[in-house]
Every structure is written in C-alpha cells, then in structure tokens.
Design an enzyme around this catalytic site. Structure first.
Site, mmCIF file in Angstrom:
data_model
loop_
_atom_site.group_PDB
_atom_site.id
_atom_site.type_symbol
_atom_site.label_atom_id
_atom_site.label_comp_id
_atom_site.label_asym_id
_atom_site.label_seq_id
_atom_site.Cartn_x
_atom_site.Cartn_y
_atom_site.Cartn_z
ATOM 1 N N LEU A 203 42.942 42.202 46.992
ATOM 2 C CA LEU A 203 43.888 41.643 46.012
ATOM 3 C C LEU A 203 43.528 40.199 45.730
ATOM 4 O O LEU A 203 43.363 39.422 46.676
ATOM 5 C CB LEU A 203 45.301 41.624 46.595
ATOM 6 C CG LEU A 203 46.081 42.922 46.725
ATOM 7 C CD1 LEU A 203 47.412 42.624 47.394
ATOM 8 C CD2 LEU A 203 46.308 43.548 45.353
ATOM 9 N N HIS A 204 43.384 39.835 44.479
ATOM 10 C CA HIS A 204 43.147 38.421 44.190
ATOM 11 C C HIS A 204 43.594 37.989 42.791
ATOM 12 O O HIS A 204 43.533 36.813 42.461
ATOM 13 C CB HIS A 204 41.656 38.087 44.333
ATOM 14 C CG HIS A 204 40.829 38.610 43.202
ATOM 15 N ND1 HIS A 204 40.452 39.911 43.094
ATOM 16 C CD2 HIS A 204 40.341 37.991 42.098
ATOM 17 C CE1 HIS A 204 39.755 40.092 41.991
ATOM 18 N NE2 HIS A 204 39.678 38.944 41.365
ATOM 19 N N ARG A 205 44.033 38.936 41.942
ATOM 20 C CA ARG A 205 44.404 38.548 40.572
ATOM 21 C C ARG A 205 45.619 37.622 40.602
ATOM 22 O O ARG A 205 46.607 37.917 41.296
ATOM 23 C CB ARG A 205 44.803 39.769 39.745
ATOM 24 C CG ARG A 205 43.707 40.714 39.510
ATOM 25 C CD ARG A 205 43.055 40.601 38.147
ATOM 26 N NE ARG A 205 41.818 41.318 38.249
ATOM 27 C CZ ARG A 205 40.629 40.864 37.894
ATOM 28 N NH1 ARG A 205 40.502 39.682 37.337
ATOM 29 N NH2 ARG A 205 39.560 41.594 38.048
#
Ligand code: UD1
Length: 362
Positions: A203-205
C-alpha cells in the site's frame, strides 16, 4: 552510434528499464546510458533493484530526492536539462508514469530531442492521480509510444495520436521476470518468516495512506483478514511515515497474523508474489505481475489504468468494505484463473529495439 538516455527514477521504473538497457547494449548501433533522477534514493527502493536487475551504477545521477510535486518535477527538469545540454542524446526513453517520467519528457522535448515512452497509453481517467497527469503529458509529447495492450492503443487514438507513432510491443516487466525467473524461483528467505499459506500486501497510494481515517480503516481490515490468512506486508516509506504520524504503528504491530517488513528488492519480492495465495495492493505494476502469474489480486482503488488485468487477468478492484468477503471468496477457491494478455511474453525489449531501429532508419 545512436546515444540513448534511459530514465530511471523510482522503484517501479527499474524493472521496466533493465530489459531494454540490456537489449540496447547488445546492439552494434546503440550506446545506452542510464540516467537516475534520484526520485527514490533509499537503498531498498533503488540500489538493490539495480543490483538484482544487473544494471550497475547509473551513468548520470541527478540526486533530486523527495519534495512536493512541483519541487520534484522542477528539480528533475533543471538537473536533467544540464545533462542533455552536455550530452545531447539522440533519443530519450522514459518509462511508466512517475513525476520524473514527465519531467524528463518535457525537458527533452523542449530541447527538440526525440522522446520514446515505454508503457504508453494507460489511462485511469482519474485526474486526482498525479500519475494520470504524468501519463497524458508524457504521451502527448512523445515521438514514439510503446504500448502494452490494445486498450492503450485505443486510448491514444482517441486522443488524436497518429497511428504511425504507436507501436504495441507488450509488457516489459514480464521480461524482467523471465530474465530472473530462476533466481526468483530459487530464492530462499533467511530473515523473514514465510508461512506456507499467506497473502501479500502493498500500500502506498496517497488516497489510501495519506488520510488518517482511510489508513486506520485499512489497518483494521488487514488485521481482520490476518486472522483468516497470515499477511506479509513490506511497508513503503510513505506508508511507514504515515503509520507513525497517525499513531497507528502500535495497532498494526500487535496483530499476530501480520508479518511486517522493510520494502524488499525485486527478486525476494517476486519470490513472495509467485508463492502468495492472494495479493492485496494499490500498486500499478503488481496488478500486471499477478495477472501474468495467475495469482488472485485485489486492488484497493476505485479505478485502474490497467483494465486488461480485470477483464482478462486475475485482478479485481476492491474497497475496504468488500475486501474481507473478496478474500473469503479467494480462500474458498472461487476465483477466475485468467490468462496473460497477448505479447506479455518476455520478448518486449527485443520488440522495442526493433521498433526503435525501424524509426531511426526512417
Ligand atoms: C512514487 C510515484 C508513484 C509510484 C511510487 C512507487 C509519483 C507522483 N509517484 O510514489 O507513481 O507508484 O513512487 O513507489 O511519481 N521516500 C523515502 N525514500 C525513498 C523514496 C521516498 O523515504 O527512497 C519517502 C519520502 O518521505 C517521500 C515519500 O516517500 O516524500 C514519497 O516518495 P515520492 O517519490 O514522492 O512518491 P511515492 O509515494 O514513492
């Protein structure tokens, strides 16, 4: 000799640049040079990838680093302009959709240099994504657009890009996987406990991790899933810093089924993807890699610029609300197998070299 700059900047770029760099280097007519903008700079977001992919030290390192969008884009433009004026490459090849991709495309085009975009034509039609702006600007400026799938060709045609500039060559990331398949399959984890049956999470957005409420919801959902199947979660630096600033670190660490780790380099990470029962992600590239490998993928986004992974592959868009039930469906064995799209075959770099030679010969 034709001098070509290959631009690499951030983690998802390296596996796109490497196969083409190797393929161009083998020709007797091209002198490829690697330009690293420095958008990603931590060893495990950059150098370990270069090592895994066998591309050594960049020929130029711009050292731009992090910043706001304008700072990062402007920083890359100013630094790359100097390199272009000194080196005057015949072609500049940009890949993907990060800020450095657009910054180098603008810089090169303003100096009347030829620009090729690898992974052209992808569209989410979501203007809140910085990547969508980067994609549209880069494609508009490029002289040669290398696309991975028919939907990308259609998007470009609808935007008025002449057919003669669009060359469908397939998905270059599959070349990296095939190039390193043996090492990926043989990789043994010493320091990370890898259960026999596990899910993998990335997850990084900004839309998922930059808002405290969204990130807290996601952490709780992951904790709930981790009771059903252990989850390995290599944490991106952006996400790590948000977990800390939103005081969620302790909450995520106390879940016994969640195995947290630093970001992993290419070979170990793909070693996990191929063995995972399922992947939960908001990445672009992982949607494609899971489709290629036939691994169920749940993408925590409202849209995707890679629709072929949903229509033909193993990917499905998900929300925090339906994630648990989708995981249960996968665990019950109720998921489509999918099939890799045409030209995702490990020979994309060879087709790019052929296409470039053809355009140069006129
Ligand atoms: C960037 C790309 C995104 C891509 C992602 C993959 C843009 C707009 N975004 O997002 O499309 O999917 O890379 O990772 O280009 N940081 C570190 N060390 C690093 C790099 C970043 O600590 O080596 C931290 C910094 O606090 C930085 C933050 O992560 O401010 C975000 O980095 P940045 O490159 O701006 O965006 P990403 O979220 O990585």
């Amino acid at each position: 000799m034709v001098t070509v700059h290959l631009i690499a900047a951030a983690r998802p770029n390296f596996m796109k640049v490497a196969p083409l760099y190797h393929a161009l280097k083998k020709t007797d007519w091209c002198h490829p040079l690697l330009v690293h903008t420095g958008q990603h700079y931590d060893a495990n977001m950059s150098d370990t990838f270069l090592q895994d992919l066998g591309i050594g030290n960049p020929d130029f390192h711009l050292g731009v680093g992090s910043g706001s969008h304008a700072e990062q884009t402007g920083g890359v433009m100013m630094a790359y302009e100097k390199v272009c004026l000194q080196d005057r490459p015949d072609w500049v090849i940009v890949v993907g959709d990060v800020n450095s991709t657009m910054a180098c495309a603008i810089t090169a085009k303003k100096l009347c240099l030829n620009v090729a975009h690898l992974e052209a034509g992808l569209r989410s039609r979501d203007w809140s994504m910085p990547e969508e702006i980067n994609r549209v600007v880069t494609d508009t400026l490029s002289d040669l657009l290398w696309t991975p799938s028919p939907d990308a060709d259609d998007n470009l045609k609808h935007e008025g890009i002449p057919q003669s500039k669009i060359h469908r060559i397939g998905n270059i990331m599959i070349d990296s996987y095939e190039m390193l398949r043996k090492k990926i399959e043989d990789y043994h984890f010493d320091s990370l406990p890898v259960p026999k049956n596990f899910g993998l999470v990335t997850l990084h957005r900004p839309v998922n991790v930059d808002n405290p409420v969204s990130l807290k919801t996601l952490v709780n959902v992951l904790k709930e899933i981790s009771v059903k199947i252990p989850l390995i979660f290599p944490i991106h630096p952006r996400t790590q810093s948000r977990l800390q600033s939103f005081a969620l670190q302790q909450s995520i660490e106390e879940a016994r089924g969640l195995i947290l780790t630093q970001p992993l380099s290419y070979i170990p990470f793909m070693g996990l993807v191929r063995r995972a029962r399922l992947v939960i992600t908001d990445s672009g590239g992982i949607q494609e890699e899971t489709t290629y490998l036939g691994i169920p993928c749940l993408t925590l986004r409202e849209n995707t610029e890679r629709p072929i992974t949903v229509t033909q592959g193993t990917n499905q868009l998900a929300t925090p609300e339906n994630l648990v039930s989708l995981v249960e469906r996968i665990l019950a064995g109720n998921w489509r197998k999918g099939r890799p799209p045409e030209l995702w075959d490990g020979h994309t770099a060879a087709r790019a070299v052929q296409s470039l030679a053809q355009v140069i010969d006129g």
